[in-house]
Design a protein around this motif. Sequence first.
Motif, PDB file in Angstrom:
ATOM      1  N   LYS A  40      31.537  43.373  46.071  1.00  0.00           N
ATOM      2  CA  LYS A  40      31.364  44.692  46.689  1.00  0.00           C
ATOM      3  C   LYS A  40      31.616  44.635  48.191  1.00  0.00           C
ATOM      4  O   LYS A  40      32.382  45.434  48.745  1.00  0.00           O
ATOM      5  CB  LYS A  40      29.953  45.216  46.410  1.00  0.00           C
ATOM      6  CG  LYS A  40      29.619  46.504  47.134  1.00  0.00           C
ATOM      7  CD  LYS A  40      28.166  46.895  46.899  1.00  0.00           C
ATOM      8  CE  LYS A  40      27.799  48.142  47.716  1.00  0.00           C
ATOM      9  NZ  LYS A  40      26.361  48.493  47.547  1.00  0.00           N
ATOM     10  N   LEU A  44      36.359  44.484  47.215  1.00  0.00           N
ATOM     11  CA  LEU A  44      37.027  44.191  45.943  1.00  0.00           C
ATOM     12  C   LEU A  44      38.252  43.287  46.132  1.00  0.00           C
ATOM     13  O   LEU A  44      39.157  43.284  45.308  1.00  0.00           O
ATOM     14  CB  LEU A  44      37.440  45.482  45.232  1.00  0.00           C
ATOM     15  CG  LEU A  44      36.308  46.471  44.894  1.00  0.00           C
ATOM     16  CD1 LEU A  44      36.848  47.616  44.051  1.00  0.00           C
ATOM     17  CD2 LEU A  44      35.171  45.784  44.160  1.00  0.00           C
ATOM     18  N   THR A 265      38.134  42.898  35.371  1.00  0.00           N
ATOM     19  CA  THR A 265      38.731  43.332  36.636  1.00  0.00           C
ATOM     20  C   THR A 265      37.623  43.518  37.671  1.00  0.00           C
ATOM     21  O   THR A 265      36.445  43.675  37.308  1.00  0.00           O
ATOM     22  CB  THR A 265      39.481  44.660  36.463  1.00  0.00           C
ATOM     23  OG1 THR A 265      38.534  45.693  36.149  1.00  0.00           O
ATOM     24  CG2 THR A 265      40.522  44.562  35.355  1.00  0.00           C
ATOM     25  N   LYS A 267      36.854  46.106  39.337  1.00  0.00           N
ATOM     26  CA  LYS A 267      36.171  47.380  39.094  1.00  0.00           C
ATOM     27  C   LYS A 267      35.235  47.295  37.903  1.00  0.00           C
ATOM     28  O   LYS A 267      34.153  47.905  37.900  1.00  0.00           O
ATOM     29  CB  LYS A 267      37.209  48.487  38.876  1.00  0.00           C
ATOM     30  CG  LYS A 267      37.972  48.857  40.144  1.00  0.00           C
ATOM     31  CD  LYS A 267      38.927  50.019  39.903  1.00  0.00           C
ATOM     32  CE  LYS A 267      39.645  50.397  41.193  1.00  0.00           C
ATOM     33  NZ  LYS A 267      40.601  51.517  40.979  1.00  0.00           N
ATOM     34  N   GLU A 268      35.593  46.535  36.883  1.00  0.00           N
ATOM     35  CA  GLU A 268      34.714  46.355  35.731  1.00  0.00           C
ATOM     36  C   GLU A 268      33.470  45.555  36.120  1.00  0.00           C
ATOM     37  O   GLU A 268      32.359  45.842  35.636  1.00  0.00           O
ATOM     38  CB  GLU A 268      35.469  45.642  34.607  1.00  0.00           C
ATOM     39  CG  GLU A 268      36.477  46.518  33.890  1.00  0.00           C
ATOM     40  CD  GLU A 268      37.313  45.739  32.883  1.00  0.00           C
ATOM     41  OE1 GLU A 268      37.812  46.378  31.925  1.00  0.00           O
ATOM     42  OE2 GLU A 268      37.479  44.519  33.059  1.00  0.00           O
ATOM     43  N   SER A 271      31.116  47.905  37.912  1.00  0.00           N
ATOM     44  CA  SER A 271      30.464  48.903  37.052  1.00  0.00           C
ATOM     45  C   SER A 271      29.483  48.271  36.076  1.00  0.00           C
ATOM     46  O   SER A 271      28.802  48.984  35.330  1.00  0.00           O
ATOM     47  CB  SER A 271      31.516  49.693  36.270  1.00  0.00           C
ATOM     48  OG  SER A 271      32.239  48.828  35.401  1.00  0.00           O
TER      49      SER A 271
END
Length: 484
Positions: A40, A44, A265, A267-268, A271
């Motif tokens: 974060k 990223l 990824t 982003k995964e 999340s």
Amino acid sequence: MKVGESTQLRRVIGYFHGTIFLFSIIIGAGIFIAPKGVLKYSSLNVGVSLSIWAACAVVSMLAALSHAELGTTFPRSGAQYYFLKRSLGPFVAFFYLWINLFSTPAGIAARSLMLAGYITQPFYPGCFVPEMPKKCLALAILWCLGILNARGVKEVTWFQTVSTAVKMTVLGFISVTGIVLLVRGRRENLARFEKAFDADVPDASQIAEAFLQGLFAYSGWGVLVRIAGELKSPSENIPKCVVTALTLVALIYLLVNVSYLSVLTPKEIMSSDAVAVSWMDRVIPSLQWAISLGVSSAIVSSLNCTVFSTSRLWCMASQEGQLPLILSTLNIHSCPVAAVIQMLIFASILIIPSDLILLINYVGFTDWIQLGLMMMGLLKLRFQEPNLSRPYKVPLPFIFGSIAISLFLILTPLIKTPKMEHVYGLIFIFSGLLCYWIHVHLNQHSVSFVKVTCYLQLLFNVSPPEDHNEGISTEKSDLKEIFL
């Protein structure tokens, strides 16, 4: 206790079990939750993220080797406290103790609740775990660890060995599987690493925050200095254990992060509430229980090691007169059981109203404040007492480097992006000034207080160490054959 045995802390922990202790406390919940935070604050950027993990290993090694001089120069349990009192005075030593009296039980309470949540979640599929059973289980785990610690060093070391083997097996599985998948994987997975530095580059404040996230996963490297009074040949074993453990931990952490990124990824990962769980869902969903087992063993072994080492610190502070005398007493297993019980009581109180465990967030950066103080004390003692026996002497650039890193990690977030938790943390820290004034000026050793101490000694079946100044036995014990 056998006839003729002395009531003292015994030097029975050798190189192998010293390394296991370092593994136990460093590899806790951090590697399962910190990757998300590092990614974060790295914007990223995969390349920056992996670079920060490698840099955190170097920083931790630098700080740990600098810190090791304390335990080799003063080979006694709670060496950090004793060193600060000798080099920077009783107030700074009390300041260090004040932080540990509250931040350590708060951290123990937080990790106990996390562990209880992992264990109870399978019984409540698809919904949140009720607070009452989770808190009851956390309390049960906490007091079971207290009973284990009261049984002495032998039981603690064997428990640490078994739990460390379990979590290392799980992390090894994640590492090897990730590498295999990366080698045999699809082109887009490889492209993630080929274009690792293509994303946005974080600024200085974000890098500092990313470092704090990564260093959380490496925290605990000072445990051997806290238990130096129970280490065999501390001047030789402390540096050897630090180099061995941190080198292997750094390698494992890098491989685990590469494994996460070879399957998920960025982003995964961001999340996901549990990166390891999401990784296993993608790879082998039927082995979901293995991740729960690995996380649970990592947390419980880290908890146990924290209880063991912090009780030695409080025992030393009691011997030096800044905590009640009862905390320096030992049971028949040479364990400061009263210090263990006080720590468990504090942690239990923090478990009941769960919002209070946020205290650990307010004082999370104090580890680096403490390290900075110790390095300044080390520097002062180098010039003030140049003839002091130092079996292991860290190079001066390591000391200056540790001070510079501490200042960077403390001041950068405060100056660039100040937050309310930083203010609360500073208020809490400096409230120790008032407590120290009360301790020095209003502390009255009344007759009733002495009577309470005597009653507690009878209740816990404990007695002061025979050599009150050291509380350390240098003789070989009958346990020597079980330790390397």
